[in-house]
Enzyme design. Structure first.
Site, mmCIF file in Angstrom:
data_model
loop_
_atom_site.group_PDB
_atom_site.id
_atom_site.type_symbol
_atom_site.label_atom_id
_atom_site.label_comp_id
_atom_site.label_asym_id
_atom_site.label_seq_id
_atom_site.Cartn_x
_atom_site.Cartn_y
_atom_site.Cartn_z
ATOM 1 C CE LYS A 1 52.600 -14.500 -13.648
ATOM 2 N NZ LYS A 1 52.411 -15.247 -14.334
ATOM 3 N NE ARG B 1 41.886 -17.716 -17.262
ATOM 4 C CZ ARG B 1 42.506 -18.916 -17.756
ATOM 5 N NH1 ARG B 1 41.900 -19.936 -17.802
ATOM 6 N NH2 ARG B 1 43.964 -18.793 -18.245
#
Length: 460
Positions: free
Chosen positions: A240, A314
Site C-alpha cells: 500500500k 477474505r
C-alpha cells in the site's frame, strides 16, 4: 469516567429535556424566574443547548437540555450526548422529555461521552454523569457501553501493541471473564490442522499467524461469529502507499466487533451456544510472503488465485468460515473491515450487511433503527459470480475491473459456507471526526443492532 450510570446523591440535579417544537408550551408552565433565566441564556431547545437554572440561593437547582426538532434529530445520532458534553461536571437525573422509544439509545449515547482512549496519554471524556432512569434496563445499557468500550480500545491500539499475540490475549481475557473456553492454533500447526490460507497470509510476520477459537454456553441455538483479525495490513507484496497504510491498525476491526458482540451476549446471558473464530495475522512483507500469481488451496478444497496480496482478509476468513460451516450451527455471522468499495457505497456511518434471508434482513433493519446502530442491506448478486471465477483456479481473490468490490468479496466468502444460514458485515469501524457519543477513532458497527435482533432471529 466509568461507562456506567451514576448513583443518585444529594447534589444530583434534575434534568429536563425539551423538544424545540414544544419549547414554548413547556416554558409557559415554568416560574417567571426560570422563564427569565432561559430567555437571558438564549435557550430555545435547540440540539446541544444545555443550561443550569439557579435556585433562590444562587446554586444550580435544575438543568435543561435541548432536544431540537424532529427534522434536526433525523440528521444526528445520540442527540442527548450533545447536551451531556456541554453540561458541567456533576450528576444528573433525567426526569422528563424523552419517550420510551428513544430513551435507551439516548442513555447509551450519554454513557459513551465518558469514553476516552487513555492508554498513551492522560485524557478524559465528558464528566457529566447520568442516573439510570427507572424505565430503562440499566444493566443492559451498561453491558452495551462496556462492550463498545472494548471495541474502541482494541481498534484504537496501534499494531505495536495489538499484533496477533495481543489479540489472542484480549480474547483469552474475555473468555476468562465469562468462563468461556479458548483454544489457539499457532504457526505451522495451522498447516497440520488444515488452515493453509491463514498460514499463507500471516507467515511473513515476526508474530506467527493463529486461529482463535472461543466457546461459551451449552444450551440454545448455535451461533458462530467470525471476525477478521488482520492486525496490520501493509498490502503485502502489493504494498500500500503510505496514505492507505495510515489506518491499517484498524484492519482487525472485524475481530474487535465480534469480541464486543460476544461480550454483550455473555454479559446479558443470552441462551445460545456461542462460538467465536478469529484468524489473527499480520500481512507483512518478507522473503516468505505469499505472492501475486500464487494459487492457494483452502481448507474447503477450493483453489484461490492471488491477483492482489492486499485482498488478504477474505483469504483468512475463508478458512475460518469453512471450519464454522463444518459444525453446521444455526447461524454464521462474519464481520470484517473488508473493502474500500463498501465505504464508497455507503460512507463511514452505515454498516453494509449481506444475507439471503429477507425476513432476517427486515428484523435486523428494524433493530438497527431502535438501537441507533444503522445498517444497510447489500445484495448477494449472483450474476456477479462469474467475476470471481478466474482461468486457473476456482476463485479469484481480487477480480479485475474494480466494479462491485464489496459484493464480489461477499460472494467469495459465501462460497465457503454451504451448510448454514450466513450473514456478512463489511464494516469500517472508524469515526473520522468526533461526534456526540462517538469519539474520533475506532467504534462499533453492527453489534448493538445484532444484540437487539438476535432473540427474534434465533427464536430465543
Amino acid at each position: 469516567m466509568s461507562l456506567s450510570f451514576a448513583a443518585r446523591t444529594k447534589t444530583t440535579l434534575p434534568l429536563h429535556v425539551v423538544d424545540q417544537d414544544g419549547f414554548e408550551d413547556w416554558v409557559a408552565e415554568q416560574p417567571d424566574a426560570t422563564k427569565n433565566w432561559l430567555a437571558t441564556s438564549g435557550f430555545t431547545g435547540a440540539i446541544g443547548q444545555a443550561v443550569l437554572i439557579p435556585g433562590e440561593d444562587g446554586r444550580a437547582d435544575m438543568a435543561v437540555a435541548g432536544f431540537g426538532t424532529a427534522k434536526a434529530r433525523a440528521r444526528k445520532r445520540f442527540v442527548l450526548a450533545t447536551a451531556a458534553q456541554s453540561l458541567p461536571e456533576g450528576t444528573y437525573d433525567l426526569i422528563s422529555g424523552l419517550d420510551a422509544d428513544t430513551l435507551a439509545a439516548e442513555c447509551f449515547g450519554w454513557l459513551m461521552t465518558g469514553y476516552a482512549f487513555d492508554r498513551y496519554k492522560q485524557v478524559s471524556g465528558a464528566k457529566a454523569a447520568l442516573v439510570a432512569p427507572s424505565t430503562v434496563d440499566a444493566q443492559r445499557i451498561e453491558a452495551l457501553a462496556q462492550a463498545e468500550g472494548l471495541i474502541r480500545d482494541l481498534v484504537n491500539t496501534p499494531a505495536s501493541d495489538m499484533g496477533p499475540e495481543h489479540l489472542q490475549q484480549a480474547a483469552e481475557a474475555l473468555a476468562d471473564e465469562f468462563g468461556a473456553s479458548c483454544d489457539i492454533t499457532i504457526g505451522d500447526a495451522l498447516l497440520e490442522q488444515n488452515f493453509p490460507m491463514i498460514h499463507a497470509v500471516g507467515r511473513a510476520s515476526d508474530q506467527a499467524p493463529r486461529l482463535i477459537d472461543m466457546r461459551w454456553g451449552s444450551k440454545g441455538p448455535r451461533l458462530t461469529l467470525v471476525g477478521k483479525g488482520v492486525c496490520f495490513d501493509t498490502g503485502g507484496l502489493d504494498l500500500k502507499p503510505a496514505a492507505a497504510m495510515a489506518l491499517m491498525k484498524k484492519d482487525m476491526g472485524g475481530s474487535a466487533n465480534v469480541l464486543g458482540l460476544a461480550r454483550m451476549i455473555m454479559a446479558l446471558e443470552l441462551p445460545v451456544q456461542l462460538r467465536v473464530l478469529i484468524p489473527a495475522v499480520e500481512n507483512a512483507v518478507a522473503g516468505n510472503a505469499f505472492r501475486p500469481g500464487d494459487i492457494l488451496t483452502s481448507r474447503k478444497g477450493l483453489t484461490v488465485e492471488i491477483n492482489n496480496t492486499d485482498a488478504e482478509g477474505r483469504l483468512v476468513l475463508a478458512d475460518a468460515l469453512a471450519l464454522a460451516d463444518e459444525d453446521a450451527p444455526d447461524l454464521i455471522l462474519s464481520m470484517a473491515t473488508l473493502t474500500g468499495a463498501a465505504r464508497v457505497a455507503v460512507g463511514p456511518d452505515l454498516a453494509p450487511f449481506y444475507t439471503d434471508d429477507d425476513a432476517t434482513a427486515q428484523i435486523l433493519s428494524a433493530a438497527a433503527t431502535k438501537a441507533a446502530d444503522p445498517v444497510w442491506r447489500m445484495p448477494f448478486h449472483e450474476p456477479y459470480e462469474t467475476m470471481i471465477e478466474p482461468a486457473y483456479a476456482d476463485l479469484d481473490n481480487a477480480p479485475s475491473g474494480g466494479f462491485a468490490g464489496s459484493i464480489t468479496a461477499a460472494l467469495f466468502l459465501r462460497r465457503f459456507v454451504t451448510e448454514t444460514p450466513y450473514m456478512h458485515f463489511d464494516i469500517y469501524c472508524w469515526q473520522p471526526t468526533k461526534a456526540p457519543g462517538r469519539s474520533k477513532g475506532g467504534f462499533g458497527q453492527g453489534p448493538r443492532a445484532l444484540i437487539e435482533a438476535l432473540p427474534q432471529m434465533l427464536g430465543l
